[in-house]
Design an enzyme around this catalytic site. Sequence first.
Site, PDB file in Angstrom:
ATOM      1  N   ALA A 145       0.833  -1.208   0.000  1.00 29.85           N
ATOM      2  CA  ALA A 145       0.000   0.000   0.000  1.00 29.85           C
ATOM      3  C   ALA A 145       0.862   1.251   0.000  1.00 29.85           C
ATOM      4  CB  ALA A 145      -0.934  -0.005   1.212  1.00 29.85           C
ATOM      5  N   ASN A 172       4.181  -7.409   4.868  1.00 28.28           N
ATOM      6  CA  ASN A 172       3.475  -8.661   4.608  1.00 28.28           C
ATOM      7  C   ASN A 172       3.308  -8.944   3.121  1.00 28.28           C
ATOM      8  OD1 ASN A 172       3.130  -9.585   7.207  1.00 28.28           O
ATOM      9  ND2 ASN A 172       1.100  -8.702   7.473  1.00 28.28           N
ATOM     10  N   VAL A 286       8.363   5.365  12.948  1.00 27.28           N
ATOM     11  CA  VAL A 286       7.469   6.450  13.364  1.00 27.28           C
ATOM     12  C   VAL A 286       7.014   6.173  14.792  1.00 27.28           C
ATOM     13  CG1 VAL A 286       5.249   7.563  12.959  1.00 27.28           C
ATOM     14  CG2 VAL A 286       6.717   6.960  11.021  1.00 27.28           C
ATOM     15  N   ASP A 349       1.136  -0.417  15.307  1.00 27.03           N
ATOM     16  CA  ASP A 349       1.586   0.829  15.941  1.00 27.03           C
ATOM     17  C   ASP A 349       0.637   1.999  15.682  1.00 27.03           C
ATOM     18  OD1 ASP A 349       3.697  -0.867  16.335  1.00 27.03           O
ATOM     19  OD2 ASP A 349       5.135   0.255  15.127  1.00 27.03           O
ATOM     20  N   HIS A 370      -5.121 -18.356   8.275  1.00 29.45           N
ATOM     21  CA  HIS A 370      -4.914 -19.015   6.983  1.00 29.45           C
ATOM     22  C   HIS A 370      -4.756 -20.501   7.248  1.00 29.45           C
ATOM     23  CE1 HIS A 370      -3.302 -20.169   3.091  1.00 29.45           C
ATOM     24  NE2 HIS A 370      -3.569 -18.963   2.637  1.00 29.45           N
ATOM     25  N   THR A 382       0.444 -21.175  -0.626  1.00 27.06           N
ATOM     26  CA  THR A 382      -0.598 -20.438  -1.326  1.00 27.06           C
ATOM     27  C   THR A 382      -1.844 -21.273  -1.595  1.00 27.06           C
ATOM     28  OG1 THR A 382      -1.163 -19.219  -3.333  1.00 27.06           O
ATOM     29  CG2 THR A 382       0.467 -20.955  -3.562  1.00 27.06           C
ATOM     30  N   GLU A 383      -2.963 -20.601  -1.505  1.00 25.05           N
ATOM     31  CA  GLU A 383      -4.264 -21.194  -1.797  1.00 25.05           C
ATOM     32  C   GLU A 383      -4.338 -21.678  -3.247  1.00 25.05           C
ATOM     33  OE1 GLU A 383      -8.302 -18.864  -1.670  1.00 25.05           O
ATOM     34  OE2 GLU A 383      -7.543 -19.196   0.355  1.00 25.05           O
ATOM     35  N   ARG A 386      -4.343 -25.432  -3.947  1.00 24.38           N
ATOM     36  CA  ARG A 386      -5.658 -26.071  -3.942  1.00 24.38           C
ATOM     37  C   ARG A 386      -6.449 -25.673  -5.181  1.00 24.38           C
ATOM     38  NH1 ARG A 386      -8.044 -23.789   1.120  1.00 24.38           N
ATOM     39  NH2 ARG A 386      -6.150 -22.535   1.265  1.00 24.38           N
ATOM     40  N   ARG A 407     -11.343 -19.466   3.943  1.00 29.39           N
ATOM     41  CA  ARG A 407     -10.228 -19.713   4.854  1.00 29.39           C
ATOM     42  C   ARG A 407     -10.667 -19.982   6.283  1.00 29.39           C
ATOM     43  NH1 ARG A 407      -5.943 -15.139   2.554  1.00 29.39           N
ATOM     44  NH2 ARG A 407      -5.405 -16.292   0.676  1.00 29.39           N
ATOM     45  N   HIS A 511      -3.347 -14.775  10.125  1.00 29.57           N
ATOM     46  CA  HIS A 511      -2.879 -14.364   8.802  1.00 29.57           C
ATOM     47  C   HIS A 511      -3.190 -12.905   8.468  1.00 29.57           C
ATOM     48  CE1 HIS A 511      -1.636 -14.637   4.702  1.00 29.57           C
ATOM     49  NE2 HIS A 511      -2.854 -14.540   4.197  1.00 29.57           N
ATOM     50  N   HIS A 512      -4.418 -12.475   8.701  1.00 22.87           N
ATOM     51  CA  HIS A 512      -4.807 -11.136   8.263  1.00 22.87           C
ATOM     52  C   HIS A 512      -5.729 -10.512   9.298  1.00 22.87           C
ATOM     53  CE1 HIS A 512      -5.214  -8.247   4.839  1.00 22.87           C
ATOM     54  NE2 HIS A 512      -6.315  -7.911   5.501  1.00 22.87           N
ATOM     55  N   ARG A 551     -11.584 -12.518   4.604  1.00 24.55           N
ATOM     56  CA  ARG A 551     -10.982 -11.987   3.374  1.00 24.55           C
ATOM     57  C   ARG A 551     -10.773 -13.108   2.366  1.00 24.55           C
ATOM     58  NH1 ARG A 551      -6.072 -11.888   1.215  1.00 24.55           N
ATOM     59  NH2 ARG A 551      -4.994 -12.630   3.093  1.00 24.55           N
ATOM     60  N   GLY A 554      -6.534 -13.212  -2.669  1.00 28.32           N
ATOM     61  CA  GLY A 554      -6.397 -12.340  -3.827  1.00 28.32           C
ATOM     62  C   GLY A 554      -6.932 -10.947  -3.600  1.00 28.32           C
TER      63      GLY A 554
END
Length: 579
Positions: A145, A172, A286, A349, A370, A382-383, A386, A407, A511-512, A551, A554
């Site tokens: 990002a 990540n 920061v 943070d 995950h 990785t998914e 599968r 997931r 995972h997320h 989530r 992808g």
Amino acid sequence: MKKRTGIAITAAFLLVSAAALCMCSRLSTKAKLADGDWTGSAEGRNGPIELVLTVQDGKIAGARVLSESETDFAKPAEEEIIAQAVKKNSADGLDVVSGATITSKATVQALKAAIAKAQGASGTSAAAAAADTSCDIVVIGAGGAGLSAATEAAGAGASVIVLEKMGIAGGNTNSATGGLNASETSVQKQLGIADTNEQYYQDTMKGGYNLNDPDLVRNMVEKSAETVEWLMSLGADLSDVGKMAGSTNKRTHRPQGGGAIGVHLVPVLQAAAEKAGAEIRFNNTVTDLAREGSGFAVSVSSAAGTYKVLAKAVVIASGGFGANPDMVVKYQPGLAGFGTTNHKGATGDAFAWVKKFNAELVQMEQIQTHPTVVPGNGLMITEAVRGNGAIMVNREGKRFNNEMATRDVMSAAILEQTGKTSFLLFDQGIRESLKAIEGYAKQGLLTEADTLAGLAEKLGMPAAALEETVASYNKMQAAGNDTEFGRAAGDMPRQVATAPFYAVEVGPAVHHTMGGIKINTSAQVIDTAGAAVPGLFAAGEVTGGVHGGNRLGGNAVADITIYGKIAADSALAYIKTVQ
């Protein structure tokens, strides 16, 4: 993790992309090297990696790792990598393979730091002087990002400083493997894949149990195709399109052959950001964010001391809190003791900084695990394995769920099995269909056998049960009807029938973190009164609302790149109003 001393440079060397080799020092490795032993260090996934480089007669004679705290899955690869380095007398242009990790990047960074010392350098470009400064836009975080925001803002002519607390870019995003979800793209059309924005929207909302912010999801979906074009214009390879769990159609864009997305995309974005003129300061943490007039004062701590950056606008892209177990347990007590796939800098943070702005935090309890993470080292499989046809079996040699379930569902199903882990099972055909698997093979993660019976013996499970399971699955795959667990025909692209056969033990890990700072479709930070905080923007995993209660694979890379770019555009518009 145990501390190891005097070991060979790990196989992580082999897992770094060529672009990552230039991340630490911009000094030419063709410069004269002084004889002697030169040390270098960098932050790995679990702590510092320290190595020593030996120079004789002005040439690299060898190197070895002095100490590190990384996981034990990587095998020593000193002979191959050092042979190349000695031959080239350089760390540039080595023959490396895909599948880079934080550990591998840090190891190469340490090597580059040692080379810099041998050239007489006192520091690297990663360190910034501890002097107060100013710019148009500060971007906090050099993950996907942050790099997207920096590229967009600097490309439009703004002065941009990126502050990254780790020693390398990516966060990540370095571990992202599946790809980037997007609909109605030129790549899909070229490949004859029918997909619509509406279906992408519906899949994402359904996958998130309709807890997602509909406006944020709709905005992401509608901008996904143009973001793919933007990334390809920067040099990204998104020419392969696969399918991840929860997606109706193939829409996960990734490098040719199904290569991992993160290790490809991060160097592309970093190069683009730097080319556009953004200044990236690594190892600059920061510590606070405060209002300064119509802009902000960003407090920073670095090895050279503390300083402040005055900025007209700030984009927070510092990531989530998946590596902060106390914060994870605060919001989800049931995850106590879970491992994590997150890099160690993902500690949340920013949530302390934004309190003074009354920023609203949303859905902080929504934390995703995950299902296919290698126990003990946090390496995510990785998914897409599968998605390309692999099945999952328990210690009894039986399938136990639809492998393409979301997931959260798959994670819960694994935890119900004996040992709370399971085995991802595939054959040579599936291996050849997905380049990412080669990275796992290089890391020694695959258990291999010429027959299913032989594989069962190595895994300690009943051979007859495994053979029966695979035979039954192959019949259902041929018929396009999974009568056991309802796996869709389109989610069973291949049989498990071509020797050799492979397995990887996997289990769920944090995972997320799907909750975070509330934003609107312009990536403006929203306060508890529902108003936008002037000049403050956020993007990526530090935000909440895009993914709801789960989530889809992808969607993270889509989220970070789309909203990173949007945050930059909004910041550019804002600074015009305060000039």
